[in-house]
Each structure stands twice: as structure tokens, then as C-alpha cells.
Design an enzyme around this catalytic site. Sequence first.
Site, PDB file in Angstrom:
ATOM      1  N   ARG A 159       0.835  -1.201   0.000  1.00  0.00           N
ATOM      2  CA  ARG A 159       0.000   0.000   0.000  1.00  0.00           C
ATOM      3  C   ARG A 159       0.869   1.249   0.000  1.00  0.00           C
ATOM      4  O   ARG A 159       2.044   1.209   0.367  1.00  0.00           O
ATOM      5  CB  ARG A 159      -0.902   0.014   1.241  1.00  0.00           C
ATOM      6  CG  ARG A 159      -1.816  -1.198   1.383  1.00  0.00           C
ATOM      7  CD  ARG A 159      -2.594  -1.130   2.684  1.00  0.00           C
ATOM      8  NE  ARG A 159      -3.507  -2.262   2.854  1.00  0.00           N
ATOM      9  CZ  ARG A 159      -3.186  -3.400   3.463  1.00  0.00           C
ATOM     10  NH1 ARG A 159      -1.962  -3.545   3.979  1.00  0.00           N
ATOM     11  NH2 ARG A 159      -4.063  -4.385   3.579  1.00  0.00           N
ATOM     12  N   HIS A 208      -2.689   2.956  -5.899  1.00  0.00           N
ATOM     13  CA  HIS A 208      -3.409   1.719  -5.574  1.00  0.00           C
ATOM     14  C   HIS A 208      -3.664   0.871  -6.811  1.00  0.00           C
ATOM     15  O   HIS A 208      -3.822  -0.346  -6.715  1.00  0.00           O
ATOM     16  CB  HIS A 208      -4.728   2.048  -4.882  1.00  0.00           C
ATOM     17  CG  HIS A 208      -5.095   1.069  -3.803  1.00  0.00           C
ATOM     18  ND1 HIS A 208      -4.373   0.927  -2.641  1.00  0.00           N
ATOM     19  CD2 HIS A 208      -6.090   0.153  -3.727  1.00  0.00           C
ATOM     20  CE1 HIS A 208      -4.922  -0.019  -1.889  1.00  0.00           C
ATOM     21  NE2 HIS A 208      -5.955  -0.506  -2.531  1.00  0.00           N
ATOM     22  N   TYR A 256     -10.125 -10.080  -7.021  1.00  0.00           N
ATOM     23  CA  TYR A 256      -9.239 -10.137  -8.187  1.00  0.00           C
ATOM     24  C   TYR A 256      -9.574 -11.302  -9.120  1.00  0.00           C
ATOM     25  O   TYR A 256      -9.186 -11.286 -10.284  1.00  0.00           O
ATOM     26  CB  TYR A 256      -7.777 -10.223  -7.734  1.00  0.00           C
ATOM     27  CG  TYR A 256      -7.341  -8.997  -6.991  1.00  0.00           C
ATOM     28  CD1 TYR A 256      -7.132  -7.791  -7.648  1.00  0.00           C
ATOM     29  CD2 TYR A 256      -7.185  -9.019  -5.615  1.00  0.00           C
ATOM     30  CE1 TYR A 256      -6.763  -6.648  -6.963  1.00  0.00           C
ATOM     31  CE2 TYR A 256      -6.816  -7.882  -4.910  1.00  0.00           C
ATOM     32  CZ  TYR A 256      -6.606  -6.702  -5.592  1.00  0.00           C
ATOM     33  OH  TYR A 256      -6.251  -5.575  -4.907  1.00  0.00           O
ATOM     34  N   HIS A 271      -3.828  -8.942   3.348  1.00  0.00           N
ATOM     35  CA  HIS A 271      -5.256  -8.964   3.625  1.00  0.00           C
ATOM     36  C   HIS A 271      -5.552  -9.816   4.849  1.00  0.00           C
ATOM     37  O   HIS A 271      -4.915 -10.850   5.056  1.00  0.00           O
ATOM     38  CB  HIS A 271      -6.027  -9.535   2.429  1.00  0.00           C
ATOM     39  CG  HIS A 271      -6.174  -8.570   1.301  1.00  0.00           C
ATOM     40  ND1 HIS A 271      -6.478  -8.959   0.004  1.00  0.00           N
ATOM     41  CD2 HIS A 271      -6.065  -7.215   1.256  1.00  0.00           C
ATOM     42  CE1 HIS A 271      -6.548  -7.894  -0.769  1.00  0.00           C
ATOM     43  NE2 HIS A 271      -6.297  -6.829  -0.038  1.00  0.00           N
ATOM     44  N   ARG A 276      -1.026  -1.632  -7.074  1.00  0.00           N
ATOM     45  CA  ARG A 276      -1.274  -2.747  -6.147  1.00  0.00           C
ATOM     46  C   ARG A 276      -2.268  -3.719  -6.777  1.00  0.00           C
ATOM     47  O   ARG A 276      -2.072  -4.936  -6.734  1.00  0.00           O
ATOM     48  CB  ARG A 276      -1.817  -2.198  -4.832  1.00  0.00           C
ATOM     49  CG  ARG A 276      -2.212  -3.243  -3.779  1.00  0.00           C
ATOM     50  CD  ARG A 276      -2.543  -2.518  -2.477  1.00  0.00           C
ATOM     51  NE  ARG A 276      -3.287  -3.311  -1.529  1.00  0.00           N
ATOM     52  CZ  ARG A 276      -2.754  -4.148  -0.640  1.00  0.00           C
ATOM     53  NH1 ARG A 276      -1.451  -4.338  -0.623  1.00  0.00           N
ATOM     54  NH2 ARG A 276      -3.511  -4.815   0.214  1.00  0.00           N
ATOM     55  N   LYS A 278      -1.541  -2.471   7.988  1.00  0.00           N
ATOM     56  CA  LYS A 278      -2.667  -1.988   8.794  1.00  0.00           C
ATOM     57  C   LYS A 278      -2.647  -2.628  10.177  1.00  0.00           C
ATOM     58  O   LYS A 278      -2.336  -3.815  10.316  1.00  0.00           O
ATOM     59  CB  LYS A 278      -3.995  -2.300   8.097  1.00  0.00           C
ATOM     60  CG  LYS A 278      -4.257  -1.433   6.871  1.00  0.00           C
ATOM     61  CD  LYS A 278      -5.641  -1.707   6.313  1.00  0.00           C
ATOM     62  CE  LYS A 278      -5.966  -0.770   5.151  1.00  0.00           C
ATOM     63  NZ  LYS A 278      -7.327  -1.006   4.627  1.00  0.00           N
TER      64      LYS A 278
END
Length: 292
Positions: free
Chosen positions: A144, A238, A273, A264, A241, A168
Site C-alpha cells: 500500500r 493503488h 481479483y 489482507h 497494487r 494496517k
Amino acid sequence: MDLFFKYLQYEKRYSPHTLTSYHTDLGQFAQYLQQVYEITDAAEADHTIIRSWLLTLVQHNIQPRSINRKIACLRSYYRFLLAQQRIAINPMLRIKAPKASKKLPAFVLEEPFNTLLDNFTFEENFEGQRDRLILEFLYGTGIRLAELLGVEHADIDHRAKVVRVLGKGNKERIVPLNDSLLNSIAAYEVQKKRYFADNNSVKLLVTNKARPLYPKFVYRVVKKYISLITTSEHNSPHVLRHSFATHLLNKGADLNAIKDLLGHASLAATQVYTHNSIEKLKSVFEKAHPKA
């Protein structure tokens, strides 16, 4: 609200981007309560008042995805108020989120992007090598934007060919680096030492004044170069990514492996995806099958 945001920042470890969004959402909600109901404390709002605000957002043509984010913000806030015993009943239990259409992630085509990296003449100086590294790092690792900005020289292990990334929730993960990207990092580091002879910046990527890069800077660089190979308006960091994940999946990479590389929390976030890959399969089928 101040206590709530400190809770999100220091205990839940929410990203600065999410905190900024939640600040905006709660601010808008508080303004609505005061203007329409003359309520100055959100703890006094019940589910009917919250629904009326959400209905107002719909009437102003706010997208379902944005409304759902605001609902997520209020859910977190009222759960916090309940835990703090500021309210006896959580009004958000009676609020349902609207269904949002799933947008397929935008990505750049593999061949044009690789042609850009291989054939475009990036200047052999600090700025040129930095711009190239921004593009190649985002596409080569799928990290990210916030993660890229946080990468330090010490996070890169040239011998093991990996980079340590803080994602994150301050979750750390290890992402492999390919040889091309390692070469770009090495070339950039040489130029950085020449350009800043007396600077000891720990951050890998910096501005011309040796300050850490910031989001708008990276957006400008990515848009500048991606615009050379596509007319699409989707040219943010992004998108690289998304391109990383889509191209891996198209090459037969395992979905669980892509999930871990992207950082994730669940496979559901990665499965989006697969839709791009299915569209590609349909295209191949329609062109190649005699009965298509």
C-alpha cells in the site's frame, strides 16, 4: 469523540487515512444532529434519527460505498459509547447497510507497464532513479501507499531479497523482492548518497529536500508515468497494487499466497481479483472457441 479517536489510534491502531475519514464522517453526523434536531451529544441519538441522516445522504446522491463507510464509523462509535457505559442500548443494531455494487479493481496491462519500465529513459540522477523506484516498488511488491512511505533502509534485506513492511493495525509482514527491484533500490541508494552527502535519513524514499515522501507526491509521480501508457483515469498508486495482484493471478499464483503478499486479513478481500481473471478467460473463450 476525542476519547474515541484516541482509542482508534492507540488501541485499534487505525491508519491515518481511516482516522481522517472517520473524523469527517462523525463531524458531518454531529453537524446534522445540531442543525436538524438541536442535539449536541451523539449519545442522545436513537436509530430513527440515525436513519433520517442516512436517508438524507441517499437523497443527496451519496454513493452506497460512502454511506457504508459512514455506517461503519457510527457502528464503531456507538460500540465505544456502549463499552464506556455512555449509552444503554446500541442504536446501530437496528441499522442495515445498503447494498453496494462491487467495483472491479482497475489495473494497468502487463505488457505496456513493463515496456515503460524497460524502455522509458529515467534520468541517471537522484530524481530519475527515485521516480522509477516508486513505480517499480509499488508494482513489484503490491504494498500500500502508506506502507511504501514507511519503508526504511533497515527494512530491506538485500541478501535475503525481502523487505519488512508495517501494514494496517501495525501488523508486520515480509514481502519478497525480485532482482530487478533490488537493482533499482541499489541504483537509487547510490544516487541518494551522492545527492545528500551529509544526510542520514532512515526513510528509503525522500523528497529533493531529504524529507520523507508524502501521499500527494507519490500520486503525482504515478499519474505522470501511468498516463504515458493508458488514457484511463485510474492511475493512482493503488492501481499498481491491483495490477500486482491481477497479474500474479493471471500467471497462476495461488490466491492464498496473494492474500499473504497483500496483507489482507481475510481471503474475501483478495477474491475480488478473481473477477478480473474470469473476464479475461471469457475474452479468450469468445475469441478462440468455434461456437462462441
